[in-house]
Design a protein around this motif. Structure first.
Motif, short mmCIF file in Angstrom:
data_model
loop_
_atom_site.label_atom_id
_atom_site.label_comp_id
_atom_site.label_asym_id
_atom_site.label_seq_id
_atom_site.Cartn_x
_atom_site.Cartn_y
_atom_site.Cartn_z
N GLY A 107 0.82 -1.19 0.00
CA GLY A 107 0.00 0.00 0.00
C GLY A 107 0.86 1.25 0.00
N SER A 118 -5.18 6.24 0.22
CA SER A 118 -4.20 5.17 0.02
C SER A 118 -4.49 4.47 -1.30
CB SER A 118 -4.21 4.16 1.17
OG SER A 118 -5.43 3.44 1.20
N ASN A 120 -3.75 0.63 -3.00
CA ASN A 120 -3.40 -0.70 -2.50
C ASN A 120 -3.54 -1.76 -3.59
OD1 ASN A 120 -3.60 0.08 0.62
ND2 ASN A 120 -5.41 0.88 -0.42
N THR A 160 -7.25 -1.36 -5.21
CA THR A 160 -8.25 -0.58 -4.49
C THR A 160 -7.73 0.81 -4.15
OG1 THR A 160 -7.54 -1.50 -2.36
CG2 THR A 160 -9.35 -2.62 -3.49
N GLY A 162 -8.30 3.58 -1.06
CA GLY A 162 -8.80 3.54 0.30
C GLY A 162 -8.77 4.89 0.99
N ARG A 176 -11.69 0.36 1.79
CA ARG A 176 -11.09 0.30 0.46
C ARG A 176 -12.08 -0.27 -0.53
NH1 ARG A 176 -5.64 -2.74 2.69
NH2 ARG A 176 -4.97 -1.06 4.10
#
Length: 225
Positions: A107, A118, A120, A160, A162, A176
């Motif tokens: 991440g 974030s 990921n 993803t 997030g 996420r």
């Protein structure tokens, strides 16, 4: 002719001697000073160790644990390693109530603030299990077959975006969402296809299904060291 006062005429020589003595003392002091050293003047100024400065960046915890739940991951617990503040690596075990799996990922968290986005990525594998257990729990049979559906496992890769809320150095909750690409494999597909087609002569190799699905995950992070 102007005459000086007797007191002034008598003190004049004394003042002149004091003035001469003061000038001689200053000249002697200047002569005794060492001449400037060009080698010393050429030296660079001493450097300041940034690590010893009170304003230096404090070290961040590097080890932690993550607990989350979602699809297609299932329920998972992972060890988290943070080699630098903005990079997070993790690996652990997952469960989808049918079998156990393994998962690893990374991440990128650009901000060290109370709320941070974030990015990921995750990859995972679930070991083979019996699909009939899931059919019984759902209370239906979508394939209209009573044949045992054994040795079903799948691999997945998710990307993803997030949102994390909490202390970046201690505890944070996250949500996420993204997409997941999965490959489901049925090793023992022959009996299933024979029952569905009602043809005992059907033969089959292991069956693979590839599909894309939404990926959603909710969990929290806790750092120890």
């Amino acid at each position: 002719m102007l005459r000086l006062a007797p007191s002034l005429s008598r003190r004049g020589p004394a003042w002149a001697c004091a003035l001469m003595l003061g000038m001689a003392r200053d000249a002697l002091a200047q002569d005794t000073l060492p001449p400037p050293d060009p080698a010393v003047d050429a030296l660079p100024p001493p450097s300041v160790d940034a690590s010893s400065s009170p304003d230096a960046t404090a070290s961040v915890p590097m080890l932690g644990i993550s607990l989350d739940a979602g699809v297609p991951d299932g329920v998972g617990v992972s060890a988290v390693v943070r080699p630098v503040r903005w990079l997070r690596l993790h690996g652990g075990v997952t469960s989808n109530t049918l079998s156990l799996g393994l998962r690893a990922g990374a991440g990128w968290v650009p901000l060290a603030t109370l709320v941070s986005p974030s990015l990921n990525v995750d990859v995972g594998h679930y070991f083979s299990a019996k699909y009939n257990k899931l059919v019984d729990r759902l209370g239906s049979n979508p394939l209209q077959t009573d044949a045992p559906i054994n040795d079903v496992g799948y691999d997945y890769a998710s990307a993803t975006v997030g949102l994390e809320i909490g202390s970046p150095n201690r505890f944070a909750a996250f949500l996420r969402v993204g997409l997941s690409y999965s490959t489901l494999t049925i090793d023992d597909a022959e009996a299933l296809l024979q029952d569905v087609t009602d043809d005992p002569d059907v033969t089959a190799t292991p069956l693979s299904l590839r599909f894309t699905s939404p990926s959603v995950k909710l969990g929290f992070l806790l750092y120890f060291f």
